[in-house]
Design a protein around this motif. Structure first.
Motif, PDB file in Angstrom:
ATOM      1  N   PRO A  43      -7.566  78.440 -34.552  1.00  0.00           N
ATOM      2  CA  PRO A  43      -7.414  79.858 -34.230  1.00  0.00           C
ATOM      3  C   PRO A  43      -7.696  80.757 -35.439  1.00  0.00           C
ATOM      4  O   PRO A  43      -7.691  80.277 -36.579  1.00  0.00           O
ATOM      5  N   GLY A  45      -7.521  83.011 -38.574  1.00  0.00           N
ATOM      6  CA  GLY A  45      -6.558  83.280 -39.637  1.00  0.00           C
ATOM      7  C   GLY A  45      -5.686  82.120 -40.084  1.00  0.00           C
ATOM      8  O   GLY A  45      -4.797  82.314 -40.917  1.00  0.00           O
ATOM      9  N   GLY A  47      -6.563  79.735 -41.879  1.00  0.00           N
ATOM     10  CA  GLY A  47      -6.949  79.338 -43.236  1.00  0.00           C
ATOM     11  C   GLY A  47      -8.098  78.346 -43.288  1.00  0.00           C
ATOM     12  O   GLY A  47      -8.229  77.603 -44.261  1.00  0.00           O
ATOM     13  N   LYS A  48      -8.958  78.381 -42.270  1.00  0.00           N
ATOM     14  CA  LYS A  48     -10.080  77.427 -42.208  1.00  0.00           C
ATOM     15  C   LYS A  48     -11.020  77.597 -43.405  1.00  0.00           C
ATOM     16  O   LYS A  48     -11.411  76.623 -44.042  1.00  0.00           O
ATOM     17  N   SER A  49     -11.383  78.849 -43.689  1.00  0.00           N
ATOM     18  CA  SER A  49     -12.335  79.085 -44.785  1.00  0.00           C
ATOM     19  C   SER A  49     -11.721  78.706 -46.131  1.00  0.00           C
ATOM     20  O   SER A  49     -12.386  78.093 -46.967  1.00  0.00           O
ATOM     21  N   SER A  50     -10.459  79.078 -46.321  1.00  0.00           N
ATOM     22  CA  SER A  50      -9.778  78.723 -47.577  1.00  0.00           C
ATOM     23  C   SER A  50      -9.754  77.203 -47.725  1.00  0.00           C
ATOM     24  O   SER A  50      -9.998  76.657 -48.806  1.00  0.00           O
ATOM     25  N   ASP A  85     -15.579  84.993 -44.843  1.00  0.00           N
ATOM     26  CA  ASP A  85     -15.869  83.631 -45.270  1.00  0.00           C
ATOM     27  C   ASP A  85     -16.605  83.606 -46.590  1.00  0.00           C
ATOM     28  O   ASP A  85     -16.318  82.814 -47.460  1.00  0.00           O
ATOM     29  N   ARG A  88     -14.053  84.338 -49.316  1.00  0.00           N
ATOM     30  CA  ARG A  88     -13.127  83.255 -49.614  1.00  0.00           C
ATOM     31  C   ARG A  88     -13.836  82.039 -50.198  1.00  0.00           C
ATOM     32  O   ARG A  88     -13.252  81.266 -50.928  1.00  0.00           O
ATOM     33  N   VAL A 136     -14.382  79.266 -34.975  1.00  0.00           N
ATOM     34  CA  VAL A 136     -13.110  79.921 -34.675  1.00  0.00           C
ATOM     35  C   VAL A 136     -12.785  79.768 -33.206  1.00  0.00           C
ATOM     36  O   VAL A 136     -13.648  79.962 -32.347  1.00  0.00           O
ATOM     37  N   ASN A 181      -2.027  73.710 -41.942  1.00  0.00           N
ATOM     38  CA  ASN A 181      -2.253  74.433 -43.201  1.00  0.00           C
ATOM     39  C   ASN A 181      -1.076  75.388 -43.455  1.00  0.00           C
ATOM     40  O   ASN A 181      -0.242  75.594 -42.585  1.00  0.00           O
ATOM     41  N   LEU A 185       4.492  77.608 -46.366  1.00  0.00           N
ATOM     42  CA  LEU A 185       5.303  78.579 -45.619  1.00  0.00           C
ATOM     43  C   LEU A 185       6.349  77.870 -44.766  1.00  0.00           C
ATOM     44  O   LEU A 185       6.148  76.736 -44.339  1.00  0.00           O
ATOM     45  N   SER A 217      -1.757  72.750 -48.125  1.00  0.00           N
ATOM     46  CA  SER A 217      -1.701  74.161 -48.492  1.00  0.00           C
ATOM     47  C   SER A 217      -2.998  74.483 -49.218  1.00  0.00           C
ATOM     48  O   SER A 217      -3.202  74.062 -50.357  1.00  0.00           O
ATOM     49  N   ALA A 218      -3.884  75.182 -48.512  1.00  0.00           N
ATOM     50  CA  ALA A 218      -5.166  75.540 -49.135  1.00  0.00           C
ATOM     51  C   ALA A 218      -4.913  76.463 -50.329  1.00  0.00           C
ATOM     52  O   ALA A 218      -5.595  76.381 -51.342  1.00  0.00           O
ATOM     53  N   ASP A 219      -3.891  77.315 -50.176  1.00  0.00           N
ATOM     54  CA  ASP A 219      -3.563  78.249 -51.257  1.00  0.00           C
ATOM     55  C   ASP A 219      -3.191  77.512 -52.540  1.00  0.00           C
ATOM     56  O   ASP A 219      -3.646  77.850 -53.619  1.00  0.00           O
TER      57      ASP A 219
HETATM   58  N1  GTP Z   1       0.511  81.018 -47.554  1.00  0.00           N
HETATM   59  C1  GTP Z   1      -0.715  80.540 -47.358  1.00  0.00           C
HETATM   60  N2  GTP Z   1      -1.704  81.359 -46.973  1.00  0.00           N
HETATM   61  C2  GTP Z   1      -2.922  80.839 -46.781  1.00  0.00           C
HETATM   62  C3  GTP Z   1      -3.210  79.458 -46.950  1.00  0.00           C
HETATM   63  N3  GTP Z   1      -4.499  79.242 -46.678  1.00  0.00           N
HETATM   64  C4  GTP Z   1      -5.026  80.433 -46.332  1.00  0.00           C
HETATM   65  N4  GTP Z   1      -4.094  81.403 -46.398  1.00  0.00           N
HETATM   66  C5  GTP Z   1      -4.274  82.839 -46.125  1.00  0.00           C
HETATM   67  O1  GTP Z   1      -4.536  83.031 -44.755  1.00  0.00           O
HETATM   68  C6  GTP Z   1      -5.449  84.119 -44.561  1.00  0.00           C
HETATM   69  C7  GTP Z   1      -6.635  83.671 -43.718  1.00  0.00           C
HETATM   70  O2  GTP Z   1      -7.386  82.727 -44.464  1.00  0.00           O
HETATM   71  P1  GTP Z   1      -8.857  82.308 -44.047  1.00  0.00           P
HETATM   72  O3  GTP Z   1      -9.234  81.160 -44.906  1.00  0.00           O
HETATM   73  O4  GTP Z   1      -9.773  83.462 -44.003  1.00  0.00           O
HETATM   74  O5  GTP Z   1      -8.592  81.836 -42.555  1.00  0.00           O
HETATM   75  P2  GTP Z   1      -9.691  81.489 -41.427  1.00  0.00           P
HETATM   76  O6  GTP Z   1      -9.022  80.540 -40.511  1.00  0.00           O
HETATM   77  O7  GTP Z   1     -10.971  81.074 -42.041  1.00  0.00           O
HETATM   78  O8  GTP Z   1      -9.852  82.907 -40.735  1.00  0.00           O
HETATM   79  P3  GTP Z   1     -11.000  83.318 -39.664  1.00  0.00           P
HETATM   80  O9  GTP Z   1     -12.301  82.725 -40.124  1.00  0.00           O
HETATM   81  O10 GTP Z   1     -10.983  84.799 -39.707  1.00  0.00           O
HETATM   82  O11 GTP Z   1     -10.545  82.759 -38.359  1.00  0.00           O
HETATM   83  C8  GTP Z   1      -5.847  84.586 -45.959  1.00  0.00           C
HETATM   84  O12 GTP Z   1      -5.066  85.700 -46.294  1.00  0.00           O
HETATM   85  C9  GTP Z   1      -5.492  83.406 -46.835  1.00  0.00           C
HETATM   86  O13 GTP Z   1      -5.186  83.765 -48.148  1.00  0.00           O
HETATM   87  C10 GTP Z   1      -2.122  78.616 -47.386  1.00  0.00           C
HETATM   88  O14 GTP Z   1      -2.255  77.404 -47.573  1.00  0.00           O
HETATM   89  N5  GTP Z   1      -0.903  79.214 -47.550  1.00  0.00           N
END
Ligand code: GTP
Ligand code: MG
Length: 299
Positions: A43, A45, A47-50, A85, A88, A136, A181, A185, A217-219
Motif C-alpha cells: 500500500p 506510504g 516505505g517501499k522506496s526507502s 521515489d 528517496r 503500489v 517495515n 514504530l 526498518s528501512a529508516d
Molecule cells: N519510522 C519509519 N519511517 C519510515 C521507514 N521507512 C520509510 N519510512 C517513511 O515512510 C514514508 C514513506 O516512505 P516511502 O519509501 O516513500 O514509501 P513508499 O511505500 O515507497 O510510498 P509510495 O511509493 O508513495 O507508495 C517516508 O516519510 C519515509 O521516511 C521506517 O523504517 N521507519
C-alpha cells in the motif's frame, strides 16, 4: 556487465512507455532470457522506496549491476508521476552500476504501466544482473505483478490493518515474502503476529513455498540483510523446482500484454452494429478486426 548508456536506455524506455501496440511491434525486439525479477509491492506510504534503496545496497554486495523500476500511480490532479521515489532513492543515483527509473501508470487498467513486460525486457537486454520492480497497491495490482515476477515481496507496516483484513478474507494473494517495515514504530509486532496467524491457518501442500516474514526498518537500516537472504532463499528454491519463469513463459507474458492491449483498442473502436446479432458472429468480427488492424508500414 558492460556499462550501459543510461541516457539512451532511459529514452528508449520512455518511447516504449508511450508506444501503441503497432509502434511496439515495429521496434522488432527479440525478447531476451530473463534475469531475476523481484517485485516489491504494498500500500502507499509503507516505505517501499526507502526499503528498495537500502535493499539495493545489500544486493550489490554480490552483484555487479542492478536496475530499479518504480511504477507510480498517475495522480489525477497533477497528471504526472509522483517523484518521491527519485528523491528517496537519490543516494543511489550516483552509483553507475545501478539504473533507476520511474514510470507513470497512464491508462493501463491493472495499475501497472503500459508495455511493462516489454520495458522490463528492454532493461534485461541491457544486461542487468537483477531487476527490482516497485508497484503500489494491493489486490488488483498484486495479481497483475504476481505472474510477472519471480519473487514477490509484500511490504506492510504498523497500521496496515485494512490489508490484513483483506488477507483474512482471501482477497490478497499470498506473496513469497512478507516485510513488516517501520519495525522501529510501535505496532510492528502486532502486525507480524496477525500475518503469522493467517499464514498458520492457510493449508498448503509441502511442495509449495512457505511464505516467510521479516521485520525491517528501512529508516534505521535494520533487517535488510535478512530480507536479502530470504530473497536469495526463494530464488534458490525456484531453481530447485526447475527454475523461475522460462524464456517461453516470459515470451508468452510479453505477447499476452500486447494482445490484451490490442483487444482493448479494437473493442473501444468497434462500431455498435458490429456487436449486434449472434454472439459468436460478433466475437469473430472482433477477432477479425484485431488481426486486420494495420501495422505501421503496412501500406
Ligand atoms: N519510522 C519509519 N519511517 C519510515 C521507514 N521507512 C520509510 N519510512 C517513511 O515512510 C514514508 C514513506 O516512505 P516511502 O519509501 O516513500 O514509501 P513508499 O511505500 O515507497 O510510498 P509510495 O511509493 O508513495 O507508495 C517516508 O516519510 C519515509 O521516511 C521506517 O523504517 N521507519
Ligand atoms: Mg515509493
Amino acid at each position: 556487465m558492460t556499462p550501459v548508456d543510461r541516457r539512451s536506455l532511459s529514452r528508449e524506455i520512455t518511447r516504449l512507455a508511450n508506444a501503441s501496440v503497432a509502434e511496439a511491434l515495429a521496434l522488432d525486439a527479440l525478447p531476451a532470457d530473463r534475469c531475476p525479477l523481484i517485485g516489491i509491492t504494498g500500500p502507499p506510504g509503507v516505505g517501499k522506496s526507502s526499503l528498495i534503496a537500502r535493499l539495493a545496497r545489500e544486493r550489490m554486495a554480490a552483484r555487479d549491476s542492478l536496475a530499479i523500476l518504480a511504477i507510480d500511480p498517475t495522480s489525477p490532479l497533477s497528471g504526472g508521476a509522483i517523484l518521491g521515489d527519485r528523491i528517496r532513492m537519490g543516494e543511489l543515483v550516483d552509483d553507475r552500476r545501478i539504473f533507476i527509473r520511474s514510470l507513470a501508470t497512464r491508462d493501463s487498467r491493472d495499475g501497472l504501466a503500459d508495455n511493462l513486460p516489454l520495458i522490463i525486457d528492454r532493461i534485461v537486454r541491457a544486461g542487468f544482473a537483477e531487476v527490482l520492480l516497485e508497484t503500489v497497491g494491493v489486490g488488483q495490482v498484486e495479481y497483475a505483478v504476481r505472474d510477472m515476477v519471480d519473487t514477490m515481496v509484500l511490504v506492510l507496516s504498523p497500521g496496515s490493518g485494512d490489508q490484513i483484513q483483506a488477507m483474512k478474507s482471501g482477497i490478497i494473494e499470498t506473496p513469497d515474502i512478507f516485510v513488516i517495515n517501520k519495525a522501529d514504530l510501535p505496532g510492528a509486532d502486532r502486525v507480524a503476529g496477525e500475518i503469522r496467524s493467517i499464514l498458520h491457518f492457510r493449508k498448503a501442500p509441502p511442495t509449495v513455498w512457505r511464505p516467510r516474514l521479516v521485520k525491517v526498518s528501512a529508516d534505521r537500516g535494520e533487517g535488510l540483510a535478512d530480507l536479502s537472504t530470504l530473497i536469495d532463499g526463494h530464488q534458490a528454491w525456484l531453481v530447485e523446482q526447475g527454475g523461475g519463469p522460462t524464456a517461453a513463459q516470459w515470451r508468452r507474458q510479453i505477447l499476452a500484454s500486447l494482445i490484451a492491449r490490442r483487444a482493448g483498442d479494437v473493442l473501444r473502436a468497434l462500431p455498435t452494429d458490429a456487436t449486434e446479432g449472434r454472439l459468436s458472429d460478433a466475437f469473430h468480427r472482433a477477432i477479425g478486426a484485431m488481426a486486420a488492424k494495420e501495422e505501421p508500414g503496412d501500406g
